[in-house]
Design a protein around this motif. Structure first.
Motif, PDB file in Angstrom:
ATOM      1  N   ALA A  24      -2.561  41.211 -10.128  1.00 36.44           N
ATOM      2  CA  ALA A  24      -2.410  41.850 -11.430  1.00 36.44           C
ATOM      3  C   ALA A  24      -3.770  42.219 -12.005  1.00 36.44           C
ATOM      4  O   ALA A  24      -3.943  43.296 -12.602  1.00 36.44           O
ATOM      5  N   LEU A  71       0.159  38.301 -21.807  1.00 35.65           N
ATOM      6  CA  LEU A  71       1.527  38.459 -21.327  1.00 35.65           C
ATOM      7  C   LEU A  71       2.437  38.863 -22.476  1.00 35.65           C
ATOM      8  O   LEU A  71       2.290  38.374 -23.602  1.00 35.65           O
ATOM      9  N   THR A  75       9.079  39.556 -21.894  1.00 37.55           N
ATOM     10  CA  THR A  75       9.252  39.803 -20.457  1.00 37.55           C
ATOM     11  C   THR A  75       8.352  38.939 -19.585  1.00 37.55           C
ATOM     12  O   THR A  75       8.603  38.814 -18.380  1.00 37.55           O
ATOM     13  N   ARG A  76       7.291  38.374 -20.194  1.00 36.99           N
ATOM     14  CA  ARG A  76       6.273  37.612 -19.464  1.00 36.99           C
ATOM     15  C   ARG A  76       5.500  38.477 -18.472  1.00 36.99           C
ATOM     16  O   ARG A  76       4.826  37.961 -17.576  1.00 36.99           O
ATOM     17  N   GLU A  77       5.570  39.780 -18.633  1.00 33.65           N
ATOM     18  CA  GLU A  77       4.796  40.677 -17.774  1.00 33.65           C
ATOM     19  C   GLU A  77       3.365  40.788 -18.285  1.00 33.65           C
ATOM     20  O   GLU A  77       3.101  40.714 -19.488  1.00 33.65           O
TER      21      GLU A  77
END
Length: 353
Positions: A24, A71, A75-77
């Motif tokens: 990421a 984050l 969604t914790r994305e």
């Protein structure tokens, strides 16, 4: 209390990165769409981006703070990176970067404001700066909206030969005082009067005579001289002008010596919406924590909208006296008490009678 590693904002969770975040991190720092203002500043290879992560992890190990991975709470994305880096012990550099789909939603400002407040409350007492190219207008607006001011320019190590230097934006500075010099006193008095006239809830209604405000300020000065009160000043990084102030007062009961009451939280009305209130509260918490204070209390007037702001600073309602504040005949407001533990222990009522 050490600085917390994880910080939450309205929409984000900010946490230290780990080796598991490598993919990421590399993707974030290899997307040319987010480097439109300075393509040469982008990591030129995946290995370069990975090396940036390694330096970030080493900074955390050495200093106990650094850049967070941001984050989305729902969604914790991963939506970006933000935080602070110690630059040779001279200043703390505020940095943030968003994924492309995160641009244009105010997340950069949310990250920047949280990072700046965190620095003033918890991190080493160094100048907090952001280095921004003026061509990057969104980042310029973010710096100004975070409460920073232009203080100069700086050539970066990766600047191109014909590239203009970066503008240095700097956060206000914190000062705790037990006496005012003549200039500071006049600025605090002027700030108080202007805050009143702008509708601020600081003890008076709009239009209060300057002499009345002056008398109230003298009462705080008497308490400062007696050793019961400390004034917290938020000063401009440009000219040291007072941009905000609060008073921390110790009561006379020795059983409450680990507590303080916060009074007269004021920031420049002409700069509302620029994060000064949040920075001032961070400064107030820092000064109180350094004095060994564990619990802060403050009062707000119902209908002022301030409970939500203080809630964002970690305060919870501890009680209210209904109709205690009479703003006009037949028009009353509740006097609400809010509290925060500076050690972040959960406030639990003692129900014994």
């Amino acid at each position: 209390m050490p600085s917390p590693n994880v910080v939450e904002t309205t929409r984000l969770i900010l946490r230290p990165p780990t080796e598991a975040d490598r993919d990421a991190w590399v993707q974030l720092h290899r997307d040319p769409r987010t480097y439109w203002h300075a393509p040469h500043a982008m990591s030129q290879t995946d290995d370069d981006a990975a090396a940036f992560l390694e330096r970030t992890l080493a900074h955390w190990d050495e200093h106990g703070f650094g850049l967070w991975l941001a984050l989305d709470k729902v969604t914790r994305e991963v939506v970006g990176v933000c935080g602070l880096k110690d630059v040779e012990g001279a200043f703390l550099n505020l940095y943030y970067r968003l994924v492309f789909v995160g641009l244009g939603h105010g997340l950069g400002r949310e990250m920047s404001r949280a990072s700046a407040a965190h620095a003033l409350e918890f991190l080493p007492a160094l100048p907090v700066r952001a280095l921004v190219k003026e061509v990057n207008i969104p980042s310029v607006r973010t710096a100004l909206g975070t409460g920073f001011e232009r203080v100069g320019t700086r050539v970066l190590h990766d600047d191109l030969p014909d590239e203009p230097p970066s503008t240095v934006f700097e956060s206000p500075r914190v000062e705790a005082v037990t006496t005012f010099d003549a200039a500071a006193r006049e600025q605090v008095l002027d700030l108080w009067v202007r805050t009143n006239d702008a509708g601020g809830s600081v003890g008076f209604l709009p239009g209060a005579p300057r002499d009345s405000v002056d008398a109230a300020l003298r009462a705080h000065e008497d308490s400062m001289a007696a050793g019961s009160t400390v004034a917290v000043l938020l000063r401009s990084a440009v000219d040291a002008r007072v941009l905000g102030t609060s008073f921390l007062e110790r009561g006379s009961n020795p059983l409450l010596d680990h507590t303080r009451t916060v009074y007269r939280v004021m920031t420049d009305p002409d700069r509302r919406g620029q994060n000064l209130g949040r920075l001032l509260m961070a400064a107030t918490h820092r000064v109180a924590r350094e004095a060994g204070v564990e619990i802060l209390s403050l009062g707000v007037r119902s209908g002022s909208g301030l409970s939500r702001f203080y809630g964002s600073c970690g305060y919870v309602e501890a009680g209210r006296v209904l109709g205690a504040i009479r703003v006009a005949p037949g028009e009353e407001r509740d006097d609400i008490t809010l509290t925060r533990r500076l050690d972040d222990r959960t406030l639990i009522p003692d129900l014994r009678g």
